[in-house]
Enzyme design. Sequence first.
Site, PDB file in Angstrom:
ATOM      1  N   HIS A  20      10.789   0.225 -13.268  1.00 15.06           N
ATOM      2  CA  HIS A  20       9.684  -0.569 -12.718  1.00 15.06           C
ATOM      3  C   HIS A  20       8.783   0.313 -11.871  1.00 15.06           C
ATOM      4  O   HIS A  20       8.016  -0.172 -11.050  1.00 15.06           O
ATOM      5  CB  HIS A  20      10.195  -1.708 -11.845  1.00 15.06           C
ATOM      6  CG  HIS A  20      11.346  -2.460 -12.428  1.00 15.06           C
ATOM      7  ND1 HIS A  20      12.650  -2.108 -12.184  1.00 15.06           N
ATOM      8  CD2 HIS A  20      11.377  -3.516 -13.260  1.00 15.06           C
ATOM      9  CE1 HIS A  20      13.445  -2.956 -12.846  1.00 15.06           C
ATOM     10  NE2 HIS A  20      12.709  -3.803 -13.503  1.00 15.06           N
ATOM     11  N   THR A  55      12.844 -12.383  -5.600  1.00 14.69           N
ATOM     12  CA  THR A  55      13.216 -12.532  -4.207  1.00 14.69           C
ATOM     13  C   THR A  55      12.303 -13.515  -3.499  1.00 14.69           C
ATOM     14  O   THR A  55      12.756 -14.409  -2.789  1.00 14.69           O
ATOM     15  CB  THR A  55      13.135 -11.169  -3.503  1.00 14.69           C
ATOM     16  OG1 THR A  55      13.831 -10.217  -4.294  1.00 14.69           O
ATOM     17  CG2 THR A  55      13.760 -11.241  -2.130  1.00 14.69           C
ATOM     18  N   SER A  56      10.989 -13.369  -3.689  1.00 15.04           N
ATOM     19  CA  SER A  56      10.078 -14.230  -2.944  1.00 15.04           C
ATOM     20  C   SER A  56      10.262 -15.681  -3.364  1.00 15.04           C
ATOM     21  O   SER A  56      10.148 -16.590  -2.533  1.00 15.04           O
ATOM     22  CB  SER A  56       8.629 -13.788  -3.123  1.00 15.04           C
ATOM     23  OG  SER A  56       8.192 -14.049  -4.437  1.00 15.04           O
ATOM     24  N   ASP A 108       3.095  -5.488   4.064  1.00 16.97           N
ATOM     25  CA  ASP A 108       4.039  -6.095   3.126  1.00 16.97           C
ATOM     26  C   ASP A 108       3.407  -7.338   2.499  1.00 16.97           C
ATOM     27  O   ASP A 108       2.898  -8.210   3.219  1.00 16.97           O
ATOM     28  CB  ASP A 108       5.316  -6.495   3.861  1.00 16.97           C
ATOM     29  CG  ASP A 108       6.259  -7.235   2.939  1.00 16.97           C
ATOM     30  OD1 ASP A 108       6.750  -6.616   1.983  1.00 16.97           O
ATOM     31  OD2 ASP A 108       6.456  -8.456   3.153  1.00 16.97           O
ATOM     32  N   HIS A 139       4.200  -9.837  -7.194  1.00 17.45           N
ATOM     33  CA  HIS A 139       4.247 -10.798  -6.095  1.00 17.45           C
ATOM     34  C   HIS A 139       3.209 -11.898  -6.273  1.00 17.45           C
ATOM     35  O   HIS A 139       3.510 -13.083  -6.108  1.00 17.45           O
ATOM     36  CB  HIS A 139       4.052 -10.091  -4.752  1.00 17.45           C
ATOM     37  CG  HIS A 139       4.197 -11.007  -3.574  1.00 17.45           C
ATOM     38  ND1 HIS A 139       5.420 -11.504  -3.182  1.00 17.45           N
ATOM     39  CD2 HIS A 139       3.289 -11.546  -2.736  1.00 17.45           C
ATOM     40  CE1 HIS A 139       5.250 -12.302  -2.135  1.00 17.45           C
ATOM     41  NE2 HIS A 139       3.968 -12.344  -1.836  1.00 17.45           N
ATOM     42  N   GLY A 140       1.994 -11.518  -6.634  1.00 13.18           N
ATOM     43  CA  GLY A 140       0.941 -12.513  -6.821  1.00 13.18           C
ATOM     44  C   GLY A 140       1.293 -13.497  -7.916  1.00 13.18           C
ATOM     45  O   GLY A 140       1.255 -14.721  -7.735  1.00 13.18           O
ATOM     46  N   ILE A 141       1.669 -12.952  -9.080  1.00 16.32           N
ATOM     47  CA  ILE A 141       1.993 -13.813 -10.218  1.00 16.32           C
ATOM     48  C   ILE A 141       3.210 -14.684  -9.925  1.00 16.32           C
ATOM     49  O   ILE A 141       3.236 -15.878 -10.219  1.00 16.32           O
ATOM     50  CB  ILE A 141       2.215 -12.954 -11.483  1.00 16.32           C
ATOM     51  CG1 ILE A 141       0.890 -12.343 -11.936  1.00 16.32           C
ATOM     52  CG2 ILE A 141       2.824 -13.785 -12.606  1.00 16.32           C
ATOM     53  CD1 ILE A 141       1.029 -11.416 -13.126  1.00 16.32           C
ATOM     54  N   ARG A 167      18.566   0.205   2.925  1.00 15.78           N
ATOM     55  CA  ARG A 167      18.796  -1.219   2.708  1.00 15.78           C
ATOM     56  C   ARG A 167      18.361  -1.523   1.276  1.00 15.78           C
ATOM     57  O   ARG A 167      17.320  -1.059   0.832  1.00 15.78           O
ATOM     58  CB  ARG A 167      17.938  -1.987   3.713  1.00 15.78           C
ATOM     59  CG  ARG A 167      18.149  -3.483   3.708  1.00 15.78           C
ATOM     60  CD  ARG A 167      17.213  -4.114   4.708  1.00 15.78           C
ATOM     61  NE  ARG A 167      17.525  -3.726   6.080  1.00 15.78           N
ATOM     62  CZ  ARG A 167      18.487  -4.290   6.801  1.00 15.78           C
ATOM     63  NH1 ARG A 167      19.245  -5.229   6.291  1.00 15.78           N
ATOM     64  NH2 ARG A 167      18.685  -3.907   8.042  1.00 15.78           N
ATOM     65  N   GLY A 208      17.966 -13.116   3.060  1.00 13.37           N
ATOM     66  CA  GLY A 208      17.373 -11.858   2.605  1.00 13.37           C
ATOM     67  C   GLY A 208      18.012 -10.634   3.238  1.00 13.37           C
ATOM     68  O   GLY A 208      17.672  -9.514   2.898  1.00 13.37           O
TER      69      GLY A 208
END
Lengths: 578, 578
Positions: free
Chosen positions: A217, A441-442, A553, A398-400, A540, A483
């Site tokens: 990725h 994750t989001s 972020d 993230h947007g999509i 992490r 998280g």
Amino acid sequence: MTRLWNEPADFADEMIAGFVAANGRYVRRVSGGVVRSTVVPDGQVAVVIGGGSGHYPAFGGLVGQGLAHGAAMGNLFASPSTQQVHSVAAAAEHGGGVFLSYGNYAGDVLNFDSAQDRLRAEGIPCETVTVTDDISSASVDERHKRRGIAGDLTVFRIAAAAAEAGYDLAGVTTVARRANDRTRSFGVAFTGCTLPGAEQPLFSVPEGRMAVGLGIHGEPGIDETDVPTADELAELLTARLLTELPDDIAQTNGGRVVPILNGLGSVKYEELFVVYGRIAQLLGDAGVEIVDPHVGEYCTSFDMAGTSLTLLWLDDELAELWDTPVDTPAYRRGSVVAAAHDDTAASAETTLDIPAASEGSRAAAALAAHAVTVIAETIDTHVDELGRLDQIAGDGDHGIGMQRGARAARAAAAAAVEGGAGAGTVLVHAADAWSDRAGGTSGALWGVILRSIGETIGDDDAPSAASVAAGVAAASDGVTAYGKAEVGDKTMVDALVPFSASLTQGVAAGATLSAAWQKAADAATRAAAATADLLPRMGRARPHAEKSLGTPDPGAHSLALIATAIGALLIDASDERN
Amino acid sequence: MTRLWNEPADFADEMIAGFVAANGRYVRRVSGGVVRSTVVPDGQVAVVIGGGSGHYPAFGGLVGQGLAHGAAMGNLFASPSTQQVHSVAAAAEHGGGVFLSYGNYAGDVLNFDSAQDRLRAEGIPCETVTVTDDISSASVDERHKRRGIAGDLTVFRIAAAAAEAGYDLAGVTTVARRANDRTRSFGVAFTGCTLPGAEQPLFSVPEGRMAVGLGIHGEPGIDETDVPTADELAELLTARLLTELPDDIAQTNGGRVVPILNGLGSVKYEELFVVYGRIAQLLGDAGVEIVDPHVGEYCTSFDMAGTSLTLLWLDDELAELWDTPVDTPAYRRGSVVAAAHDDTAASAETTLDIPAASEGSRAAAALAAHAVTVIAETIDTHVDELGRLDQIAGDGDHGIGMQRGARAARAAAAAAVEGGAGAGTVLVHAADAWSDRAGGTSGALWGVILRSIGETIGDDDAPSAASVAAGVAAASDGVTAYGKAEVGDKTMVDALVPFSASLTQGVAAGATLSAAWQKAADAATRAAAATADLLPRMGRARPHAEKSLGTPDPGAHSLALIATAIGALLIDASDERN
């Protein structure tokens, strides 16, 4: 680049639909992904794999006799949601328990672990082996932090062969863990890839250069060189992998190995064969016996130009398991005795569960649903900006992902209002729809936020400033715990914690909800902007990529945008009431 | 673009070596390509396929149980030579005769037809069906002129299933011809591809545009549009193919069809599935029953971005044959009963056959070999220029193909001199090495040229001006006949015919060989340059592409360069003698 799509937000769904339409002899669709369409013997351990979409044949293409029993298929480059993993596992389970396996990325770990908890809570035994084959992604002392790439295939296949051979769940887990311990990969890349609908590639490599160890990725590699000759590349890949041998192999000098030369998408078969010819010579020179070589596309990233070499170091048990037949849409080996087709109808849709609610809560439900609509509109407005930020920091989805989740939440909230739900249930339904549809994750974290607020305000009373603030505080605690992030890690937590603290403080000091919320939103905005100045703490597990200094972020930024927009809504709403 | 190679001229050989190293369970290498490594029953018709390399899994990846018995694997995008086809067919033959099948391109037709003639002359029954599935490459009235693209697979597979079922050669041919008649494809492209080592793509499509009907080597399409949505593309492909139905299907409205959605290289699986989802709907809406859909990469062009849809319209016999198992390196279907491995050693290398020669001829042999060296050096010097010219006019491989052939000829000529050969045999050996190693049309034609001259001058006497001129005249006649071209067609013939005429005339007028040759070379140079002013005559089968006005033909140009260089050699040689 990718070129063929309709609505980018629909791409993953349409891809799965087309995949199932083309491969009904192997798979049938269930909520969250696919399971085998052939009959599975009762009591057999179910091997359930999964991950983000965009890596075909990983993951749906590897479901079929001799390989996986089911695959959770997430959105593009985004982990499947907990619900997706759970749904696929429940459909794949045949009385022998569930064995989960997937590449080691933070979003996947989060969601597969949650699904495992849920399965166990339901009395279904469940074990997990995460695949960690990419030797360039962490040192040998931190093997558990390594990413999973094309070595997925060896772990999945060994686990599945063991399941088919009648191993119990503990036995499958043991041998799959050994397969992972004996699988190592090393990759290079020449270009990035462009997600459907995106205007720019997710990442790029300078023309004429080769990124060494770059993740699938775009995760950072360890070196960059000029593009070598085919022979030089073979030498690089082989030499790197021969420096890290299993102990027994290192001692005996030799060993048996399954080599897998994987194309990422647009390095094509002819080039791979030229490279493989030299790899075979080099392994032979090193005294290694080659078993069942694989040269082809096993784990892609759309049309990314790159290749990786995987070595599975066999022992007697692994060799025996490897030599069993497989028949899946994209991967076939040997001759399978065809199983009967499973004509089980897909399980019925779950009906909408709307608990009774007070009049006050039902009256507030419309405002709650309106707030979810505002979230969706805010994301629509900022989707490109969020994608760009995430391209720098992560994998660009993230947007999509937020858009997909927020739109699903909006629809679920509206349906709940329609069904007479109270404000709490409206948010809980929105939460489940969001995390289920967004994945990653989001998606999981926004599910936690909305659910925490919804459960706190409940359906018994009209929400108050205090109950909303308490709900946000619960959300802040939940996200931090779920998280495993702290303030300063450059995540959404950096904005959520000060937002919640300010809101709680303002409400406690007697401010109206709208006033306190606005002040808290300002605090969130400042905190989100400040993430650009943070060098993220390392060490992490993170989704896909280390983050860059100088870039806010995207998760913190989108939270601040949403908080601000809802602040404006609350002002409007209180103006109307006045 | 392609990135991984060592020496571009070695690419095809190294690719085949790596392919065989990775797939020994299916194939073994023979001169010219591969045959099955599994035991074939005596008396079974041998299905032999082939074509240029660069289209994997076509053609070597389709050899194995249930599919082809052998594949002749030419150089990149260049037809295999007559010798290659013959060699593979002879190795694949098991007493039931040979069935040849390949895509309809002029170079392939030339070489497969010659190989068929040779096989029949040896008493081996041989029949051919050329694949003509690309409906955009010629009108329905000229179906025999259509190109073969991904529809290759259906014809090969039906023929092979019939062979495995025990059909005789006539039966295999009949059913394969019907499969070709009932197979239609339509393709689009978004980018070209770059051959290994080339500096520029072979052809290109403007960014954001889609070439409609573009061939897999860049042959002209029929339209250009903006890139459509996935659904729109599905509609375009399906609508075009549904306008040209087999008669029985058109009458009954409906029918059974095997759809094959093929990716050319870097349009990837996820995109193909999205497109396929809509194709399946559209076929269903048209009342067509879908059987065994295929979505994947079956005939590629390196990393070319494009896709094609193929429809095979089944009848009862075709449906039954289609439903049989296949197991090859790149294509598997159903469950094959594994055959035993064939441990036959590869046939021994043919030993060098050097007939007795006169002292005079042996003395001239060194000059003949030197001339071949000059040819190779001339090609080395001009290889990039020839490639560029051929990029405009053809498929860009002229430089590489000529280099490969000339180098092989140089080595063969030197070996023949070493073995005491006369001048005639030196050229005959050079001819065979050239056409065998270069493949393609130009390889075959240079084989004809050198062999014609060699056979005419023979080994009995020292070559004379008259015998050399007679040899060139024979070469001119041979190339004209073999290539089925005339002066004015914008081919090598445009330079060779005036060259030969001038040489014959000069020698007849009493000029020395070197003087007459130089004058003839000048004539060839003028004629080659004049091809740039010709609008080529259409309606004649050509290798891969129609040629452009304003560009000299690369074959004519290289002939002129070689003639000029040999003229200089002859001057030097006569100076030395004087």
